[in-house]
Write an enzyme that holds these catalytic residues in place. Sequence first.
Site, short mmCIF file in Angstrom:
data_model
loop_
_atom_site.label_atom_id
_atom_site.label_comp_id
_atom_site.label_asym_id
_atom_site.label_seq_id
_atom_site.Cartn_x
_atom_site.Cartn_y
_atom_site.Cartn_z
N CYS A 120 12.89 111.00 11.12
CA CYS A 120 13.91 111.56 11.60
C CYS A 120 14.72 111.27 10.42
O CYS A 120 15.30 110.44 10.03
CB CYS A 120 14.45 110.77 12.91
SG CYS A 120 16.16 111.53 13.48
N CYS A 123 18.68 110.27 11.43
CA CYS A 123 19.06 109.00 12.26
C CYS A 123 17.72 108.42 12.44
O CYS A 123 17.03 107.85 11.51
CB CYS A 123 19.96 109.16 13.31
SG CYS A 123 19.48 110.33 14.25
N SER A 124 17.63 108.10 13.69
CA SER A 124 16.23 107.79 14.17
C SER A 124 15.75 108.28 15.63
O SER A 124 15.08 107.50 16.42
CB SER A 124 16.61 106.25 14.46
OG SER A 124 17.70 106.01 15.40
N CYS A 125 15.68 109.55 15.59
CA CYS A 125 14.99 109.87 16.89
C CYS A 125 13.88 109.76 16.72
O CYS A 125 12.82 109.75 16.00
CB CYS A 125 15.20 111.80 16.62
SG CYS A 125 17.10 112.28 17.05
#
Length: 388
Positions: A120, A123-125
Amino acid sequence: MTDDHGARDDDGDPPSHPDPELRDEIDPQARARALQSLLTEKGILSTDAVDEVIATYEGDVGPMNGARVVARAWTDPEYREWLLEDGIEAVADLDISVNDEVMELRVIENTPDTHNVVVCTLCSCYPWAVLGLPPTWYKSPAYRSRVVDEPRALLREEFDTDLADDVDVEVWDSNSEVRYMVLPQRPEGTGHLSEAELVELVSRNSMIGVERLGDGGAIASDGGARAARNTNAGSDADVDATAEIDTAGKPVPRVDDDGPTFAEPWMARSFALAVALTDEDEQGRAWDDFQAELVAELEASPGADDGSDADYYGAWLAALERFLTERDLVDGADFSARATAFADGERNAHEFVKGDPHAHADRLPEGHADGAHHHHGDGGGHEHGHHH
């Protein structure tokens, strides 16, 4: 690649904080406790709801779910086809819940000629329902940038995954609507193993794509990270010399993957508050609204290059504070006073134990504890499927 995570367009200025001095001087534990105590007093959520989120992600949601899915696909050709066609329905058959109203789970298969890896970039999907919470390195700017710009070098140098030149590398960018999971190839010589035994061979890293399973693999329930780095890696012949890569050479943060899900209580509390408070039915309180705050905070964070959990959840807490105060769910002055009281010892954690007089009967909203409701949205996600 488009930027559709919802980050603010504010001419590059760092996002404002309700009390910058408090953020610099008050420790995050006091600030997280302050937010929760104010929210429980107002009846917006209960202590039980926060505890339920933490318990779910510490004990019930993790890479062992994904390992079960992979092992079933290896042993059942019809299930494998179903999984590749409709990931959410297929994993639901194993009692793993992913809400198809808010996201799509797409499973991509490794082959002898193609290796897939997931990232991602903003961010951190991450597919929490099947893989648990993302590891520290997945959230780091070094990984998020290098895996797109120089995937072969990153995989070789940081994860000891040295791919042959004739193996294509596909990089898949998860976003607010689509999450990716890799279906690794079944290791050779495992035809005699049962489905339950195969589960033990599937590593978390193989389902992200930074590891290519070989002789035995790693145990998914332990996180599956390979701790050793290849210190004798050669130069990267695949890197485009004209590319502007400011993270090349920066190591991807590695931590003990046998450790707890949350390194500090305030990290767990900050995470759980955001999960419990976001509500798709309330204008301005959808997960995408919080995610926009988080992306802006991560981009402005002076320590983001370190990629540590402290930096990541520090940005998470700051985004949450702004999210709550801007929506008048928490008064800024009350928050400052309450955080100071916790920091000075005038209040303590008794507010978060069973029997708290400020706790309320409301429970965690339906769907929040299944690992599936996060990162909702109706807009298109950023592009994916980078070819290397």
